[in-house]
Design an enzyme around this catalytic site. Structure first.
Site, PDB file in Angstrom:
ATOM      1  N   HIS A 321       0.812  -1.208   0.000  1.00 56.24           N
ATOM      2  CA  HIS A 321       0.000   0.000   0.000  1.00 56.24           C
ATOM      3  C   HIS A 321       0.858   1.275   0.000  1.00 56.24           C
ATOM      4  CE1 HIS A 321       0.513  -0.405   4.501  1.00 56.24           C
ATOM      5  NE2 HIS A 321       0.552   0.908   4.423  1.00 56.24           N
ATOM      6  N   ASP A 354       0.306  -7.783   1.300  1.00 51.20           N
ATOM      7  CA  ASP A 354       0.643  -6.366   1.496  1.00 51.20           C
ATOM      8  C   ASP A 354       2.151  -6.164   1.531  1.00 51.20           C
ATOM      9  OD1 ASP A 354       0.183  -3.665   1.792  1.00 51.20           O
ATOM     10  OD2 ASP A 354      -0.068  -3.761   3.973  1.00 51.20           O
ATOM     11  N   SER A 437       4.808   2.587   7.782  1.00 53.75           N
ATOM     12  CA  SER A 437       4.499   1.402   6.962  1.00 53.75           C
ATOM     13  C   SER A 437       5.712   0.983   6.138  1.00 53.75           C
ATOM     14  CB  SER A 437       3.348   1.705   5.992  1.00 53.75           C
ATOM     15  OG  SER A 437       2.162   1.911   6.703  1.00 53.75           O
TER      16      SER A 437
END
Length: 594
Positions: A321, A354, A437
């Site tokens: 993402h 992910d 992230s």
């Protein structure tokens, strides 16, 4: 009535020796007529003038009384024979053998000296010396070898000792003795004093400086030792006090030194930047050179994330993402800790895990970050997270592992489920915020054990960090064992494979467990023909309640447990069918992810 003239008596000036009488005589003297001393009514004896004339110095000696001694054994002075002198006083003169001087008692019980009947001026003749024991060791003999009077010593009052101006001591009669009359004639100027003797100033009641107790006298060294010790102790105490005061003053002056009106505050000097490897600072020092910040720009989106170097070829691992906004024509910029910036391209990415891998070219000196083993992690182990929260690159936070194998799903913004990620995650309380992230979660040896991917925010569900929610201490990381497999597949093939059972799940089932649907995608069967599920005997409507002995409560949780394995791994399922429980074992198949 005037009392007789007091004559300086010396009866206390010598210690008394024991009287000795001739052979055959009784111990106590007998009262003989014509004796020169008469016993008084209280038992005292009077001193009678000796026969003969007085000596030139006017001093009379006393003779032993002839009569029996009374119990007290004291002696009293008697008046000499002869007419009274004009001033009414009486002198002690040498007495004859005519008799004794009468003594008249006074109303208070004392005795007065009666005037003598005749004055006999006869020279003092030598008096016979009493025989005594010549044994020098006898305690009855004076220490100087001269016998004392043979009359018993009268009881006396100890005169008080006073210090003379010359530094010596003297004695005086007690204060209660009667004072002499004021009209006593002064002694003639030419009165000759008796020659000085060694015992002239002897005081029997004064402290005896020559008395020996038998104890050894201290030497000069011993006598001065306490003084030296006291001086040494005082010097040490003075040095300690001076040192303390000096130190306090020095600290005060150092902290408040004013030179030209400028205050200088004390400060520690430069120290080594080395830190113990197991500390947060030590972990960060080793890991930061391998962590990068990614800036992504696409057609309509942009974002910031984190990644870390996998190898010396320039491969960098991050979240899907993070790079997804770039699309097929976007731009990805990588910034290293040194400040160097390089363009990066996408090698491969997978939305189901992910994860994504990008690569930079033309960069030398890359430092890959070592990978750990997430199966070794235990709840409570310390961890360190590194990232760029809110574009603050190189941020270091720390915490512990809060839980393991926490099944989470993230994404799902598209609505078709194509962007949903299923992670059997490590939970941590290390603060993770948007921008973290793709960053590494490190153990105490600076090894990667997870990839930070999702957080839970207050009032919201679990999601990726692409939003602007803040950390509440619930962060989730992809276990590095899973990430390693996926990264290797992305680098080698550009795509990642997913382990599959070959069934379609009923995602609307609200009961406990994961139920196999009645139909599959496109209207086909729910159990794929020839797939691992059909081979194991699974049928539509079966409810899967456990995987490898761990309970399963939903369809998402079954997908998470399955994707934690590799294709080809054996999987043991617990089933419930028509009220009966049984277990089946199958080999996981493989499918390509998107």
């Amino acid at each position: 009535m005037d009392q007789g003239k007091l004559t300086k008596s010396k009866w206390w000036s010598r210690p008394q020796g024991r009287k000795s009488f001739g052979p055959g005589e009784p111990d106590a003297p007998q009262d003989t007529p014509g004796s020169d001393a008469a016993a008084s009514s209280d038992g005292d004896f009077e001193l009678a003038a000796p026969q003969g004339s007085a000596e030139p110095d006017g001093v009379f000696e006393r003779t032993a009384p002839q009569g029996p001694s009374e119990p007290e054994g004291d002696s009293e002075l008697r008046a000499p024979e002869g007419p009274a002198e004009p001033d009414g006083d009486f002198e002690l003169r040498a007495g004859g053998s005519s008799g004794t001087v009468p003594v008249a008692p006074t109303p208070d019980g004392d005795f007065e000296l009666a005037p003598p009947e005749a004055v006999a001026a006869e020279p003092v003749t030598d008096r016979p010396e009493p025989t005594q024991d010549t044994d020098s060791s006898s305690t009855d003999t004076p220490p100087y070898g001269v016998p004392g009077p043979w009359a018993p010593a009268p009881p006396v009052q100890h005169p008080a000792a006073t210090v003379s101006p010359q530094g010596g001591t003297s004695t005086r009669p007690p204060d209660d003795l009667p004072a002499p009359p004021d009209d006593l004639p002064a002694p003639a100027d030419d009165t000759a004093l008796p020659p000085s003797t060694p015992w002239q100033n002897y005081d029997p009641w004064a402290p005896a400086p020559f008395q020996q107790t038998g104890a050894a006298a201290p030497t000069q060294d011993q006598g001065s030792r306490p003084t030296r010790q006291a001086l040494l102790t005082g010097a040490v105490l003075l040095a300690l006090v001076a040192g303390g005061v000096g130190g306090a003053v020095g600290v005060y002056l150092e902290r408040n030194r004013v030179e030209g009106g400028v205050v200088e505050l004390p400060q520690a000097g430069r120290e080594s930047g080395e830190r113990a490897p197991g500390t947060v600072a030590g972990i960060a020092a080793r890991a930061l050179p391998s962590v990068v910040t990614l800036h992504v720009r696409g057609t309509g989106e942009s974002g910031t994330g984190t990644g870390f170097v996998l190898d010396g070829l320039g491969h960098i691992l991050t979240n899907n993402h993070v790079v997804e906004p770039a699309g097929s024509d976007g731009e990805i910029s990588v910034t290293f800790q040194s400040g160097d910036t390089a363009k990066a391209t996408v090698v491969g990415r997978d939305s189901g895990y992910d994860l994504a891998v990008v690569r930079v070219n033309g960069i030398r000196g890359l430092r890959p970050l070592p990978l750990g083993n997430s199966d070794n992690v235990q709840v409570g182990d310390p961890v360190v997270a590194i990232g760029a929260p809110f574009d603050l690159e190189g941020t270091v936070t720390s915490g512990i592992i809060s839980a393991k194998e926490r099944p989470i799903t993230a994404g799902g913004e598209r609505g078709d489920g194509s962007d949903v990620s299923y992670v059997d995650a490590l939970q941590t309380d290390a603060p993770i915020n948007p921008g973290n992230s793709g960053g590494p979660l490190l153990d105490s040896r600076a090894r990667v054990v997870g990839i930070n991917s999702a957080i839970r925010s207050a009032g919201q569900g679990i999601g990726s960090e692409s939003g602007q929610a803040g950390s509440i201490g619930l962060g989730f990381a992809i276990p590095v064992n899973q990430a390693k497999r996926v990264a290797e597949e992305l680098i080698n093939t550009g795509r990642a494979t997913h382990p599959v059972i070959g069934i379609t799940l009923d995602m609307g089932y609200t009961g406990d467990g994961a139920r196999v649907g009645t139909t599959g995608r496109g209207g086909g069967p729910a159990v794929s023909k020839g797939g691992p599920g059909e081979k194991a005997g699974l049928k539509a409507g079966d409810v899967i309640t456990g995987v490898d002995g761990r309970p399963v409560h939903s369809g998402d949780e079954l997908i998470v447990r399955t994707r934690a394995h590799r294709p080809g791994d054996l999987l043991r399922l617990t089933l419930e069918r028509a009220g009966r429980d049984f277990t089946v074992t199958l080999t996981l198949g493989s499918s390509e992810g998107g």
